[in-house]
Structures are given as C-alpha cells and as structure tokens.
Design an enzyme around this catalytic site. Sequence first.
Site, PDB file in Angstrom:
ATOM      1  N   ASP A 159       8.208  -0.759  -8.343  1.00 13.28           N
ATOM      2  CA  ASP A 159       6.963  -1.323  -8.854  1.00 13.28           C
ATOM      3  C   ASP A 159       7.178  -2.149 -10.118  1.00 13.28           C
ATOM      4  O   ASP A 159       6.314  -2.195 -10.991  1.00 13.28           O
ATOM      5  CB  ASP A 159       5.919  -0.214  -9.127  1.00 13.28           C
ATOM      6  CG  ASP A 159       5.771   0.690  -7.927  1.00 13.28           C
ATOM      7  OD1 ASP A 159       5.674   0.158  -6.812  1.00 13.28           O
ATOM      8  OD2 ASP A 159       5.779   1.925  -8.094  1.00 13.28           O
ATOM      9  N   GLU A 160       8.318  -2.813 -10.210  1.00 13.42           N
ATOM     10  CA  GLU A 160       8.602  -3.613 -11.410  1.00 13.42           C
ATOM     11  C   GLU A 160       7.989  -5.008 -11.342  1.00 13.42           C
ATOM     12  O   GLU A 160       8.227  -5.829 -12.216  1.00 13.42           O
ATOM     13  CB  GLU A 160      10.113  -3.730 -11.632  1.00 13.42           C
ATOM     14  CG  GLU A 160      10.812  -2.449 -12.061  1.00 13.42           C
ATOM     15  CD  GLU A 160      11.365  -1.650 -10.890  1.00 13.42           C
ATOM     16  OE1 GLU A 160      11.110  -2.025  -9.728  1.00 13.42           O
ATOM     17  OE2 GLU A 160      12.054  -0.634 -11.145  1.00 13.42           O
TER      18      GLU A 160
ATOM     19  N   LYS B  65       8.675  -7.297  -8.846  1.00 14.47           N
ATOM     20  CA  LYS B  65       9.758  -8.207  -8.439  1.00 14.47           C
ATOM     21  C   LYS B  65       9.198  -9.422  -7.717  1.00 14.47           C
ATOM     22  O   LYS B  65       9.796 -10.487  -7.724  1.00 14.47           O
ATOM     23  CB  LYS B  65      10.724  -7.482  -7.496  1.00 14.47           C
ATOM     24  CG  LYS B  65      11.416  -6.303  -8.135  1.00 14.47           C
ATOM     25  CD  LYS B  65      12.295  -5.567  -7.146  1.00 14.47           C
ATOM     26  CE  LYS B  65      11.558  -4.707  -6.166  1.00 14.47           C
ATOM     27  NZ  LYS B  65      10.896  -3.508  -6.692  1.00 14.47           N
TER      28      LYS B  65
ATOM     29  N   LYS C  78       6.900 -11.486  -8.278  1.00 16.26           N
ATOM     30  CA  LYS C  78       6.648 -12.697  -9.063  1.00 16.26           C
ATOM     31  C   LYS C  78       7.951 -13.480  -9.271  1.00 16.26           C
ATOM     32  O   LYS C  78       7.978 -14.695  -9.091  1.00 16.26           O
ATOM     33  CB  LYS C  78       6.039 -12.292 -10.412  1.00 16.26           C
ATOM     34  CG  LYS C  78       5.728 -13.475 -11.289  1.00 16.26           C
ATOM     35  CD  LYS C  78       5.063 -13.047 -12.576  1.00 16.26           C
ATOM     36  CE  LYS C  78       5.398 -14.055 -13.649  1.00 16.26           C
ATOM     37  NZ  LYS C  78       4.876 -13.699 -14.960  1.00 16.26           N
TER      38      LYS C  78
ATOM     39  N   ASN D 240       6.842   1.010   3.037  1.00 13.22           N
ATOM     40  CA  ASN D 240       6.674   1.783   1.802  1.00 13.22           C
ATOM     41  C   ASN D 240       6.640   0.854   0.597  1.00 13.22           C
ATOM     42  O   ASN D 240       6.145   1.202  -0.469  1.00 13.22           O
ATOM     43  CB  ASN D 240       7.792   2.834   1.634  1.00 13.22           C
ATOM     44  CG  ASN D 240       9.188   2.256   1.799  1.00 13.22           C
ATOM     45  OD1 ASN D 240       9.368   1.126   2.267  1.00 13.22           O
ATOM     46  ND2 ASN D 240      10.200   3.024   1.445  1.00 13.22           N
TER      47      ASN D 240
ATOM     48  N   GLY E 275       5.746  -2.639  -1.635  1.00 12.77           N
ATOM     49  CA  GLY E 275       4.575  -3.496  -1.794  1.00 12.77           C
ATOM     50  C   GLY E 275       4.816  -4.512  -2.879  1.00 12.77           C
ATOM     51  O   GLY E 275       5.155  -4.139  -3.995  1.00 12.77           O
ATOM     52  N   HIS E 276       4.719  -5.782  -2.527  1.00 12.72           N
ATOM     53  CA  HIS E 276       4.832  -6.847  -3.534  1.00 12.72           C
ATOM     54  C   HIS E 276       3.470  -7.484  -3.673  1.00 12.72           C
ATOM     55  O   HIS E 276       2.836  -7.807  -2.668  1.00 12.72           O
ATOM     56  CB  HIS E 276       5.727  -7.977  -3.031  1.00 12.72           C
ATOM     57  CG  HIS E 276       7.174  -7.668  -3.072  1.00 12.72           C
ATOM     58  ND1 HIS E 276       7.742  -6.873  -4.019  1.00 12.72           N
ATOM     59  CD2 HIS E 276       8.176  -8.106  -2.291  1.00 12.72           C
ATOM     60  CE1 HIS E 276       9.052  -6.826  -3.790  1.00 12.72           C
ATOM     61  NE2 HIS E 276       9.333  -7.548  -2.744  1.00 12.72           N
ATOM     62  N   THR E 277       3.037  -7.706  -4.887  1.00 14.39           N
ATOM     63  CA  THR E 277       1.830  -8.509  -5.086  1.00 14.39           C
ATOM     64  C   THR E 277       2.273  -9.813  -5.718  1.00 14.39           C
ATOM     65  O   THR E 277       2.947  -9.815  -6.744  1.00 14.39           O
ATOM     66  CB  THR E 277       0.840  -7.781  -6.025  1.00 14.39           C
ATOM     67  OG1 THR E 277       0.609  -6.485  -5.467  1.00 14.39           O
ATOM     68  CG2 THR E 277      -0.476  -8.523  -6.120  1.00 14.39           C
TER      69      THR E 277
ATOM     70  N   GLN F  61      11.809  -1.527  -3.351  1.00  8.95           N
ATOM     71  CA  GLN F  61      12.045  -0.301  -4.133  1.00  8.95           C
ATOM     72  C   GLN F  61      12.963  -0.615  -5.323  1.00  8.95           C
ATOM     73  O   GLN F  61      12.920  -1.721  -5.822  1.00  8.95           O
ATOM     74  CB  GLN F  61      12.605   0.844  -3.271  1.00  8.95           C
ATOM     75  CG  GLN F  61      11.588   1.459  -2.356  1.00  8.95           C
ATOM     76  CD  GLN F  61      11.445   0.727  -1.036  1.00  8.95           C
ATOM     77  OE1 GLN F  61      12.433   0.289  -0.471  1.00  8.95           O
ATOM     78  NE2 GLN F  61      10.250   0.596  -0.551  1.00  8.95           N
TER      79      GLN F  61
ATOM     80  N   THR G 281      14.328   7.185  -1.942  1.00 10.86           N
ATOM     81  CA  THR G 281      13.983   6.736  -0.614  1.00 10.86           C
ATOM     82  C   THR G 281      15.245   6.849   0.265  1.00 10.86           C
ATOM     83  O   THR G 281      16.281   7.337  -0.195  1.00 10.86           O
ATOM     84  CB  THR G 281      13.357   5.323  -0.645  1.00 10.86           C
ATOM     85  OG1 THR G 281      12.818   5.035   0.641  1.00 10.86           O
ATOM     86  CG2 THR G 281      14.352   4.250  -1.052  1.00 10.86           C
TER      87      THR G 281
ATOM     88  N   THR H 243       0.010   2.680  -1.729  1.00  9.92           N
ATOM     89  CA  THR H 243      -0.749   3.917  -1.537  1.00  9.92           C
ATOM     90  C   THR H 243      -1.942   4.043  -2.485  1.00  9.92           C
ATOM     91  O   THR H 243      -2.759   4.948  -2.311  1.00  9.92           O
ATOM     92  CB  THR H 243       0.160   5.133  -1.788  1.00  9.92           C
ATOM     93  OG1 THR H 243       0.652   5.018  -3.129  1.00  9.92           O
ATOM     94  CG2 THR H 243       1.331   5.191  -0.819  1.00  9.92           C
TER      95      THR H 243
ATOM     96  N   ARG I 238       0.285   5.640 -11.070  1.00  5.28           N
ATOM     97  CA  ARG I 238       1.719   5.804 -11.384  1.00  5.28           C
ATOM     98  C   ARG I 238       1.889   6.623 -12.653  1.00  5.28           C
ATOM     99  O   ARG I 238       1.068   6.536 -13.568  1.00  5.28           O
ATOM    100  CB  ARG I 238       2.364   4.424 -11.569  1.00  5.28           C
ATOM    101  CG  ARG I 238       2.309   3.620 -10.289  1.00  5.28           C
ATOM    102  CD  ARG I 238       2.895   2.225 -10.480  1.00  5.28           C
ATOM    103  NE  ARG I 238       2.747   1.476  -9.242  1.00  5.28           N
ATOM    104  CZ  ARG I 238       2.461   0.178  -9.172  1.00  5.28           C
ATOM    105  NH1 ARG I 238       2.319  -0.530 -10.278  1.00  5.28           N
ATOM    106  NH2 ARG I 238       2.339  -0.413  -8.016  1.00  5.28           N
TER     107      ARG I 238
END
Length: 425
Positions: free
Chosen positions: A13-14, A16, A18, A38, A40-42, A223, A238, A300, A304
């Site tokens: 969740d860093e 990445k 962007k 599992n 997720g990139h925004t 991940q 994972t 999910t 965090r």
Amino acid sequence: MGNTVVVGAMWGDESKGKLIDYLAHDKDVVVRWGGGSNAGHTVVVDDQEYKLHLIPAGILHPETLCVVADGVVIDPASFVGEIEHLRGRGISCNNLIVSGNAHVVLPYHRLLDELFEKRKGKKAIGTTGRGIGPAYEDKAARIGIRMRDFVDPVLFPERLAEALEWKNELLVKVFGEEPLSAKAILDQLLPHAETLRPFVDDTALRVAYAAKSGKKVLFEGAQATLLDIDLGTYPYVTSSHPSAGGSCIGTGLGPTQIDQIIAVSKSYTTRVGAGAFPTEQINEIGDTIRERGFEYGTTTGRPRRCGWLDGVALRYSSLVNGLTDLYLGHMDVLSGFEEVKIAVAYEMDGNRIVDFPSDQSRLSRCVPEYITLPGWKEDVSEIKEYSQLPANAQRFIEIVEQHIEVPITTVSVGRRRDQTIFRPR
Ligand code: IMP
C-alpha cells in the site's frame, strides 16, 4: 533508464501505482509479475481515479504493451470485471496480454482461504480472502489450472473435474462443508473463459523479444518486500515473491537485464493483516496518520495499522532488493506534527540491533529506538521544487537517505501526478 523494477519497500500500500503510471510514459512494456486480486493500485489521472487489482497500471497508456505474467494468479471474474470497467471508461485494453502459464484462482481457493483462516483462529494471517494462498499452494503442488487450460473449452472441464475430486474431499471430510458442483462452476466461469481467450499469449517470449529489440520494460510490483514469502515477515506474508528478484521469474527477462530498482516507501509505515509491527502507533498519532493519509485498503476497505517510519525495515528492504533509488511518498501526511520519528535500531532481548529480523518470533520482541526530529507545519502538497520544502522536511528526507544509503530521487506530496518532486542525484 532501460529496464526498471518498482517494488513496495515495506508491507504494501505504498502507492506504487502513481510512480508506475508516471514511469510507464517512456516504457514500451509494463509487466505485472506476481500476486493476484489481493493487490490494489489507485491511479489518479486528470482527477479521474482508477482502481486496478490485476491489470497493470500501464493500461492507461494505450501504446504500452501490458503483460500479466506467469507468476500472477488470476481470478477470472475479477479480471473480466476490470476489463469491462476500463472499457466502459474508454480504455480499450487492446494492449493487454496474459500468460497462458498464469494460474487461475477458482471458487474453491477463495472458500479454502476463508476456511483456513477460520481454522487458524487467533493465529489467522488476516489475508485479503481472495484465495491467493490456496491458489499458489496448488501451483507448487502441481495440481493447479493454468490460463491456457482454462480458456480451452475441452481441457477446462476435464481439469476442473480432476481438481474437484480432491477439493471436495477436503471440503467435506476436513471442513464439513457441502461439496462444490462442477456444473455450477462451469456455468459461472465459461463465459469468462470466452472473454479472456483472446488475451492469452506466450508472454515471456513476447517480453524477451521486445527487450532484445531494444524496447524498455517496466516491472510493476504488487504487494511489497516484507510480504515476500521468503524475505518477508513469515508467516504473516503473501504467497508470492513481491521483492525485486521476483520480477525475473517467469517474465522473460533475466537479472542481468535490469538497469534500475526503485522501491516506494511512505514517510511513515502501515500494515494490514496480522503480524509484528514494531513502530505501530495505537494512539492518536496512528489515528491522525490514518485519517490524513486515508489509510484504508483499496481491495478490502480495512483500516490500515499506522506508525512511524521504520528505518530498520527500510534499510533491510534496500539491502535485499539491491535498490538503486528510493521514492519517498506521502510527505504531505506528516505536515502538522510537532515532531516526527524514524526508527534506526531495535532493542531485542536486551541487545541493540540494527539489522531487521524478518521472522515473526524475533520481530515481535523488538522495541524501536527512534531519532526524533522537529516536524513542519506547512502544507507541502503544492510544492514543486525540493529546495522549496520546509527545512525540517528536507532534513527528515536526508536523514532517511543517510540511514539506508540509497538516494531518494523522488518525493511525493499528494495523489496527483503533478504532486511529485524529482530530486537529481
Ligand atoms: P493474501 O495475499 O491475501 O494471502 O494475504 C496475506 C497477507 O498479505 C495479509 O496480511 C494481507 O493483508 C497482506 N496483503 C496482501 N496483499 C496486500 C496488498 O496489496 N497490500 C497490503 N497488504 C497485502
């Protein structure tokens, strides 16, 4: 730079996505090498938000070949859903290919993920529940179903019937569940197999030939390093290889062809799921970071766990990934704290240690030793030049850099593409 690997530095969740979206501009091929839905990139482009789980963020660049490689595990419904969603927003996905060797996540994998977690009780990993572990288990046990078989209308029903013989025994005899019906699974998945068939390819060869002809490849990590099944905080990890070395497995490029390895870290630390987290702040500081940084899972929606930057973990990550650069993100979130902290060592069993113990048993006995620095009040989110950052923010960045002995070449101050500060070496 030619071929670049982007990895998450810590527990994921860093943001990445962007950096990957930015780097994809001048790459010809973007490869996702591991994990599944599992991840997720925004990515935010022109105020439009794209949430991607399986498809590489490079898909937003129509001229870039986007590859889902052998090491990824694919949930067909989730994959098709993403393709349809992107198409609905005007992104064709004509530049997407998926490896015939990638394994498929089937309904029994999701069910078993849930049942294993329940059975573990207090020792549950806190998985994303997406069937990732059970799918990789089958791959290693050589009983998995791969994409090329999945999209074959004759082979898939045969392979599924074979698999269900085992899986139903496990479901019924060990877990007391109802057996799964092959027909129900086929009814659900055959339409997805139809949709996915045109995307299936020998991706390793496509990537290898592209690189041989001078094309530039970007490896998109999912991940992060501390979730790597070997290098991470086992067993709270994972089931794949999100560290830089994983990028060469099954993708078509060998280690000698990698030119740059960039890790993405936040300027604080977060973790989802269970497992030791020495710098965690279960207090107002952690809550403030969570609210300011909007630290809730893309996949999910889970809140965090948040804490100060763990420089011990970051230094380990720099070493084991062989980093050439660090991208330090979320600097805007730290604005407003009176003081900010960086862990530089741990105390474990009465001894001071500087090297990260990656196993749960030792890590859970570690207490961080911090450097405390004065914070900065200013909003940094619209700053474009490194020299314009408050002196205390620059000091924070430079101390992290000295500690890990890797240049911090990019600093991020917000979610948009233009909220990025490049810092020449
Ligand atoms: P799994 O990958 O669903 O099996 O989950 C194993 C562990 O990895 C759990 O602690 C998850 O929370 C964590 N994990 C998996 N994917 C991600 C991710 O993309 N970001 C952060 N944590 C993740």
